[in-house]
Design an enzyme around this catalytic site. Structure first.
Site, PDB file in Angstrom:
ATOM      1  N   THR A 192      11.838  -5.081  -4.658  1.00 21.83           N
ATOM      2  CA  THR A 192      10.509  -3.645  -5.085  1.00 21.83           C
ATOM      3  C   THR A 192      10.373  -2.608  -4.101  1.00 21.83           C
ATOM      4  OG1 THR A 192      11.014  -4.602  -7.070  1.00 21.83           O
ATOM      5  CG2 THR A 192       9.628  -2.523  -7.482  1.00 21.83           C
ATOM      6  N   LYS A 205      14.848  -2.684 -21.717  1.00 20.16           N
ATOM      7  CA  LYS A 205      13.576  -3.723 -21.738  1.00 20.16           C
ATOM      8  C   LYS A 205      13.793  -5.103 -21.610  1.00 20.16           C
ATOM      9  CE  LYS A 205      10.688  -4.265 -17.623  1.00 20.16           C
ATOM     10  NZ  LYS A 205      10.641  -4.395 -16.344  1.00 20.16           N
ATOM     11  N   SER A 253      19.716  -4.229  -8.024  1.00 13.99           N
ATOM     12  CA  SER A 253      20.236  -4.771  -9.487  1.00 13.99           C
ATOM     13  C   SER A 253      21.327  -5.140  -9.800  1.00 13.99           C
ATOM     14  CB  SER A 253      19.060  -5.968 -10.644  1.00 13.99           C
ATOM     15  OG  SER A 253      17.753  -6.063 -10.812  1.00 13.99           O
ATOM     16  N   LYS A 305      14.664   5.537 -15.025  1.00 17.62           N
ATOM     17  CA  LYS A 305      14.773   5.470 -12.933  1.00 17.62           C
ATOM     18  C   LYS A 305      16.328   4.638 -13.091  1.00 17.62           C
ATOM     19  CE  LYS A 305      11.954   2.075 -13.051  1.00 17.62           C
ATOM     20  NZ  LYS A 305      10.914   1.064 -12.557  1.00 17.62           N
ATOM     21  N   LYS A 315      20.257  -1.908 -18.753  1.00 18.76           N
ATOM     22  CA  LYS A 315      19.667  -2.593 -17.721  1.00 18.76           C
ATOM     23  C   LYS A 315      18.010  -2.725 -17.713  1.00 18.76           C
ATOM     24  CE  LYS A 315      20.597  -5.104 -13.753  1.00 18.76           C
ATOM     25  NZ  LYS A 315      19.556  -5.690 -14.331  1.00 18.76           N
ATOM     26  N   ASP A 328      10.887  -9.508 -14.539  1.00 18.83           N
ATOM     27  CA  ASP A 328       9.885  -8.618 -14.363  1.00 18.83           C
ATOM     28  C   ASP A 328       8.448  -8.937 -14.647  1.00 18.83           C
ATOM     29  OD1 ASP A 328       9.071  -5.989 -14.476  1.00 18.83           O
ATOM     30  OD2 ASP A 328       7.303  -6.349 -16.325  1.00 18.83           O
ATOM     31  N   ASN A 383       5.532 -10.296  -7.067  1.00 17.00           N
ATOM     32  CA  ASN A 383       6.981  -9.716  -6.120  1.00 17.00           C
ATOM     33  C   ASN A 383       6.418  -8.274  -5.670  1.00 17.00           C
ATOM     34  OD1 ASN A 383       9.316  -8.059  -6.875  1.00 17.00           O
ATOM     35  ND2 ASN A 383      10.033 -10.541  -5.937  1.00 17.00           N
TER      36      ASN A 383
HETATM   37  P1  NDP Z   1       4.609 -10.239 -10.546  1.00 19.35           P
HETATM   38  O1  NDP Z   1       4.461 -11.166 -12.001  1.00 19.35           O
HETATM   39  O2  NDP Z   1       5.401 -11.198  -9.185  1.00 19.35           O
HETATM   40  O3  NDP Z   1       3.334  -9.488 -10.260  1.00 19.35           O
HETATM   41  C1  NDP Z   1       2.338  -9.086 -11.200  1.00 19.35           C
HETATM   42  C2  NDP Z   1       0.829  -8.777 -10.563  1.00 19.35           C
HETATM   43  O4  NDP Z   1       0.553  -7.863 -10.846  1.00 19.35           O
HETATM   44  C3  NDP Z   1       0.186 -10.701 -10.549  1.00 19.35           C
HETATM   45  O5  NDP Z   1      -0.736 -10.318  -9.320  1.00 19.35           O
HETATM   46  C4  NDP Z   1      -0.484 -10.347 -12.229  1.00 19.35           C
HETATM   47  O6  NDP Z   1      -1.811 -10.699 -11.741  1.00 19.35           O
HETATM   48  C5  NDP Z   1      -1.281  -8.632 -11.758  1.00 19.35           C
HETATM   49  N1  NDP Z   1      -1.406  -8.222 -13.000  1.00 19.35           N
HETATM   50  C6  NDP Z   1      -0.531  -8.529 -13.944  1.00 19.35           C
HETATM   51  N2  NDP Z   1      -1.553  -7.982 -15.096  1.00 19.35           N
HETATM   52  C7  NDP Z   1      -2.053  -7.366 -15.252  1.00 19.35           C
HETATM   53  C8  NDP Z   1      -3.428  -7.215 -15.630  1.00 19.35           C
HETATM   54  N3  NDP Z   1      -3.398  -7.033 -16.722  1.00 19.35           N
HETATM   55  N4  NDP Z   1      -3.754  -6.557 -14.780  1.00 19.35           N
HETATM   56  C9  NDP Z   1      -4.540  -6.849 -13.351  1.00 19.35           C
HETATM   57  N5  NDP Z   1      -3.459  -7.163 -12.910  1.00 19.35           N
HETATM   58  C10 NDP Z   1      -2.644  -7.344 -13.565  1.00 19.35           C
HETATM   59  O7  NDP Z   1       4.966  -8.676 -10.861  1.00 19.35           O
HETATM   60  P2  NDP Z   1       6.015  -8.084 -10.662  1.00 19.35           P
HETATM   61  O8  NDP Z   1       5.151  -7.703  -8.945  1.00 19.35           O
HETATM   62  O9  NDP Z   1       7.160  -8.403 -10.284  1.00 19.35           O
HETATM   63  O10 NDP Z   1       5.903  -6.646 -11.328  1.00 19.35           O
HETATM   64  C11 NDP Z   1       4.620  -5.622 -10.631  1.00 19.35           C
HETATM   65  C12 NDP Z   1       4.401  -4.421 -11.746  1.00 19.35           C
HETATM   66  O11 NDP Z   1       6.000  -3.360 -10.685  1.00 19.35           O
HETATM   67  C13 NDP Z   1       5.088  -4.175 -12.674  1.00 19.35           C
HETATM   68  O12 NDP Z   1       4.547  -3.149 -13.057  1.00 19.35           O
HETATM   69  C14 NDP Z   1       6.305  -4.116 -12.871  1.00 19.35           C
HETATM   70  O13 NDP Z   1       6.641  -3.469 -14.102  1.00 19.35           O
HETATM   71  C15 NDP Z   1       6.815  -2.898 -11.600  1.00 19.35           C
HETATM   72  N6  NDP Z   1       8.191  -3.814 -10.864  1.00 19.35           N
HETATM   73  C16 NDP Z   1       8.422  -4.886 -10.713  1.00 19.35           C
HETATM   74  C17 NDP Z   1      10.000  -4.723 -10.693  1.00 19.35           C
HETATM   75  C18 NDP Z   1      10.299  -6.256  -9.664  1.00 19.35           C
HETATM   76  O14 NDP Z   1      11.411  -6.138  -9.275  1.00 19.35           O
HETATM   77  N7  NDP Z   1       9.599  -7.333 -10.233  1.00 19.35           N
HETATM   78  C19 NDP Z   1      11.220  -3.812 -10.505  1.00 19.35           C
HETATM   79  C20 NDP Z   1      10.145  -2.503 -10.650  1.00 19.35           C
HETATM   80  C21 NDP Z   1       9.471  -2.389 -10.895  1.00 19.35           C
HETATM   81  P3  NDP Z   1      -2.202 -12.199 -12.229  1.00 19.35           P
HETATM   82  O15 NDP Z   1      -1.299 -13.398 -11.013  1.00 19.35           O
HETATM   83  O16 NDP Z   1      -3.351 -12.552 -12.318  1.00 19.35           O
HETATM   84  O17 NDP Z   1      -1.825 -11.906 -13.163  1.00 19.35           O
END
Ligand code: NDP
Length: 478
Positions: A243, A159, A412, A147, A123, A199, A275
């Site tokens: 999250t 993943k 999830s 996790k 998962k 993700d 998100n």
């Molecule tokens: P989203 O795609 O919704 O958002 C990602 C955010 O991070 C955006 O604001 C994006 O900016 C920014 N970002 C992405 N890459 C970079 C980078 N290289 N440098 C700076 N900013 C960056 O993703 P999520 O919110 O879902 O996920 C965010 C983090 O949380 C990740 O690490 C993910 O693995 C982790 N996570 C998410 C979960 C979930 O349920 N969604 C669960 C557990 C962990 P831009 O729009 O400019 O790309």
């Protein structure tokens, strides 16, 4: 000795005085990986995949934490448990051909890392981002094992993703990409085999396209084969929020239990605006805090009056716009280029929710100097080992990602349960279960930290590992 040298260089560590010792960062003092078994396992990782820096970093952090526990469990070494634990059960790499709106054939690379199925079906999310590679997916899959174990629910670790950038693509292009991606992935996943989710770059739109293609090829309504689905076709209420909300529930419990504090009246900085960041902002605000900054990969917004989340949701969720637009629309707020600058803004609580390794040692020093009392990781591995060391030395509360952001995958798993029952819980029911799970995770890692004399990083690694390790032992050599 060569692989150790390379590792030291990679992580900018100071060379150890001893020939066989690797400096690490536990508890504010340089300690060594003491056990010969640990060194052997880590050497093997370095030798086998010398270029996978993110994966090496994740493995090292976990090995360091497990050392005190492994001393008490010689049976793990006898069973070759760690050697098996750091090697994915299966890694699938595949071609994803698709056609863009101009009629050009484009090709991306797709992946699924099926890391560990000892306690349940694989998962873990799918990430669509140009930086995706095997090292990043292995680090994420490895963290996911622990996790998922911490949630207390029966889910293994995996993943996947692709080096595809949904940014700037039309809906039709994203659909064609997702259909091509799933045409291959579908043969490797299943309700009781592997259950992907979203993700970075994979939200509700992408999950919908992926699910549609799975259903079409397999001719079976296996709702529980993907999570993060739309509410009309088997999604769970509160999954979208989970999250970010879960991060705040765990942080609130940590503040209460370890500092007799709460979110009320605190200033919070949250990186990202995806998100996790959006719903962490929503919950932190509901708990009485003022969130004063958000970012994207181009820059950050500072709004001393408190972020107006309606505007952010409109920009990011409805228009798929950039954070720059916020400052143009909200008087009193400012925008600056460069996403790392967000951490110069003083705050009581820091919630990094963007991506891996965004907080390095230098940024961590700034966060400490600004008087921050707690850091909780919403993103996966947003703090480098150097940054974690700075937080430890400063005595700041620090909740590591594998515990702090487990609310997404926990919900999830609740979505899978509802799909199996062919029944839906209300938002309040799911949210209440999420809160219980996050509070439980905090106490689980806190107790393990107390028992083994470490911090919450150590506690999370040990508590997550023990359940998986015991299941692996019980299942024999698989
Ligand atoms: P989203 O795609 O919704 O958002 C990602 C955010 O991070 C955006 O604001 C994006 O900016 C920014 N970002 C992405 N890459 C970079 C980078 N290289 N440098 C700076 N900013 C960056 O993703 P999520 O919110 O879902 O996920 C965010 C983090 O949380 C990740 O690490 C993910 O693995 C982790 N996570 C998410 C979960 C979930 O349920 N969604 C669960 C557990 C962990 P831009 O729009 O400019 O790309």
């Amino acid at each position: 000795m060569q692989v150790w040298d390379r590792k030291l260089e990679n992580m900018k560590l100071v060379r150890a005085s001893s020939e066989t010792a690797l400096p690490s960062y536990r508890m504010g003092v340089s300690v060594m990986l003491q056990s010969a078994y640990m060194k052997r396992v880590y050497d093997q990782v370095l030798a086998r995949d010398p270029d996978q820096k993110e994966f090496q970093q994740a493995v090292l952090e976990v090995l360091e934490s497990l050392e005190p526990m492994l001393e008490k469990h010689p049976e793990y070494e006898k069973a070759g448990l760690l050697e098996r634990f750091v090697e994915p059960e299966r890694t699938i790499v595949f071609r994803v051909p698709w056609v863009d709106d101009a009629g050009n054939v484009r090709v991306n690379r797709g992946y699924r890392v099926q890391f560990n199925s000892a306690i349940g079906p694989y998962k873990g999310g799918l990430r669509f981002h140009p930086t995706v590679n095997l090292s990043i997916l292995k680090f994420l899959g490895f963290e996911q094992i622990l996790k998922n174990s911490l949630t207390g629910l029966p889910i293994g670790g995996g993943k996947g993703g692709a080096d595809f950038d949904p940014k700037g693509k039309s809906d039709a292009e994203v659909m064609r990409f997702c259909q091509s991606f799933m045409t291959e992935l579908q043969r490797h996943i299943g309700l009781d085999v592997d259950v992907p989710a979203g993700d970075i770059g994979v939200g509700g739109r992408e999950i919908g396209f992926l699910f549609g293609q799975y259903k079409r090829i397999r001719d079976s309504y296996d709702a529980g084969v993907l999570t993060g689905k739309g509410l009309d076709f088997g999604g769970s209420l509160a999954r979208t929020e989970a999250t970010g909300y879960g991060l705040c529930y765990l942080t609130a419990e940590m503040l209460k239990c370890m500092k007799n504090e709460s979110f009320a009246g605190k200033t919070v900085v949250i990186s990202g605006s995806g998100n996790v960041a959006i719903f962490a902002t929503e919950k932190a605000t509901a708990l009485g805090a003022k969130v004063v900054a958000l970012s994207d990969s181009n820059g950050y917004v500072h709004d001393p009056n408190g972020i107006n989340l309606d505007v952010v949701k409109d920009i990011k969720l409805r228009r798929r716009g950039r954070m720059k637009e916020y400052a143009q629309e909200v008087p009193g707020s400012t925008y600056a280029d460069g996403f790392k600058g967000i951490w110069t803004i003083p705050c009581d609580i820091a919630l990094p929710c963007a991506t891996q390794n965004e907080i390095d040692g230098e940024i961590a020093q700034t966060i400490v100097k600004n008087g921050t009392m707690a850091v909780a990781e919403g993103a996966n591995m947003p703090s480098t080992p150097e940054a974690i060391e700075v937080f430890r030395k400063a005595g700041i509360l620090f909740a590591p990602a594998k515990a702090a952001n487990a609310g997404g995958v926990a919900t999830s798993a609740l979505e899978m349960s509802q799909n199996s029952m062919r029944y839906s819980w209300t938002f309040q029911e799911v949210d209440a279960k999420l809160k219980d799970i996050m509070t439980g995770i905090f106490h689980n890692i806190y107790n393990a930290a107390q028992e083994y004399g470490g911090d919450l990083v150590v506690g999370a690694n040990i508590a997550g590992f023990q359940k998986v390790a015991n299941a692996m032992l019980a299942q024999g050599l698989v």
